[in-house]
Design a protein around this motif. Sequence first.
Motif, PDB file in Angstrom:
ATOM      1  N   GLN A  44     -11.519   4.747  -2.916  1.00 51.82           N
ATOM      2  CA  GLN A  44     -12.488   4.461  -1.872  1.00 51.82           C
ATOM      3  C   GLN A  44     -12.208   3.101  -1.258  1.00 51.82           C
ATOM      4  O   GLN A  44     -12.282   2.930  -0.058  1.00 51.82           O
ATOM      5  N   GLY A  45     -11.871   2.135  -2.070  1.00 50.12           N
ATOM      6  CA  GLY A  45     -11.544   0.813  -1.562  1.00 50.12           C
ATOM      7  C   GLY A  45     -10.301   0.831  -0.710  1.00 50.12           C
ATOM      8  O   GLY A  45     -10.219   0.155   0.308  1.00 50.12           O
ATOM      9  N   ASP A  46      -9.297   1.615  -1.120  1.00 53.02           N
ATOM     10  CA  ASP A  46      -8.081   1.722  -0.323  1.00 53.02           C
ATOM     11  C   ASP A  46      -8.370   2.335   1.032  1.00 53.02           C
ATOM     12  O   ASP A  46      -7.804   1.930   2.040  1.00 53.02           O
ATOM     13  N   PHE A  47      -9.248   3.328   1.069  1.00 50.53           N
ATOM     14  CA  PHE A  47      -9.597   3.969   2.337  1.00 50.53           C
ATOM     15  C   PHE A  47     -10.290   2.972   3.262  1.00 50.53           C
ATOM     16  O   PHE A  47      -9.941   2.846   4.436  1.00 50.53           O
ATOM     17  N   LEU A  48     -11.252   2.241   2.722  1.00 48.35           N
ATOM     18  CA  LEU A  48     -11.973   1.268   3.542  1.00 48.35           C
ATOM     19  C   LEU A  48     -11.058   0.127   3.988  1.00 48.35           C
ATOM     20  O   LEU A  48     -11.160  -0.343   5.124  1.00 48.35           O
ATOM     21  N   ASN A  49     -10.161  -0.298   3.105  1.00 48.71           N
ATOM     22  CA  ASN A  49      -9.195  -1.325   3.509  1.00 48.71           C
ATOM     23  C   ASN A  49      -8.242  -0.785   4.575  1.00 48.71           C
ATOM     24  O   ASN A  49      -7.834  -1.509   5.470  1.00 48.71           O
ATOM     25  N   GLY A  50      -7.897   0.502   4.464  1.00 48.94           N
ATOM     26  CA  GLY A  50      -7.025   1.114   5.460  1.00 48.94           C
ATOM     27  C   GLY A  50      -7.679   1.181   6.831  1.00 48.94           C
ATOM     28  O   GLY A  50      -7.010   1.051   7.852  1.00 48.94           O
ATOM     29  N   LEU A  51      -8.983   1.390   6.864  1.00 46.40           N
ATOM     30  CA  LEU A  51      -9.693   1.408   8.143  1.00 46.40           C
ATOM     31  C   LEU A  51      -9.598   0.069   8.857  1.00 46.40           C
ATOM     32  O   LEU A  51      -9.520   0.016  10.077  1.00 46.40           O
TER      33      LEU A  51
ATOM     34  N   LEU B  20      -6.493  -0.392  11.139  1.00 46.01           N
ATOM     35  CA  LEU B  20      -6.340   0.367  12.380  1.00 46.01           C
ATOM     36  C   LEU B  20      -6.353  -0.575  13.580  1.00 46.01           C
ATOM     37  O   LEU B  20      -7.198  -1.463  13.679  1.00 46.01           O
ATOM     38  N   THR B  21      -5.420  -0.333  14.484  1.00 53.19           N
ATOM     39  CA  THR B  21      -5.407  -1.112  15.722  1.00 53.19           C
ATOM     40  C   THR B  21      -6.301  -0.445  16.749  1.00 53.19           C
ATOM     41  O   THR B  21      -6.783   0.678  16.543  1.00 53.19           O
ATOM     42  N   PHE B  22      -6.505  -1.106  17.858  1.00 55.61           N
ATOM     43  CA  PHE B  22      -7.305  -0.529  18.944  1.00 55.61           C
ATOM     44  C   PHE B  22      -6.654   0.749  19.457  1.00 55.61           C
ATOM     45  O   PHE B  22      -7.332   1.740  19.716  1.00 55.61           O
TER      46      PHE B  22
END
Length: 117
Positions: free
Chosen positions: A17-24, A27-29
């Motif tokens: 879950q932390g990896d997913f949130l860190n991955g978000l 994200l660039t524009f």
Amino acid sequence: MDDVSGCTSNANNRCCQGDFLNGLSLLTFKDTILIVYMGLCGTLLAYYFWMKGAFVLGPHKVTSIFNIMPIFTLVISVLAGTQVQWIQVVGIALVGAGVLISNAYPYLKQRSKSVQT
């Protein structure tokens, strides 16, 4: 046991879950705009116009188009540089035969009625 993302499997899998949130946050524009575009145009609008077309044309005409979608998918993948495998050629032949048979059946049925009368 580790999965592909490197997170361990446990009941409280906060690592993934932390990896997913860190991955978000990475994200660039441009990435965000592309995701929104695919969500709206590729999903919502495409299905909306598909249903409108099905309503206008009728299901008997739309089913033929629906059945040849795998052919268009193969064409797009070839244009993207993918090699065509023999099983895909067999699949395209089966799809083509199915579309021809299903479209020819009403014509042949009508023709046999006119010959009998």
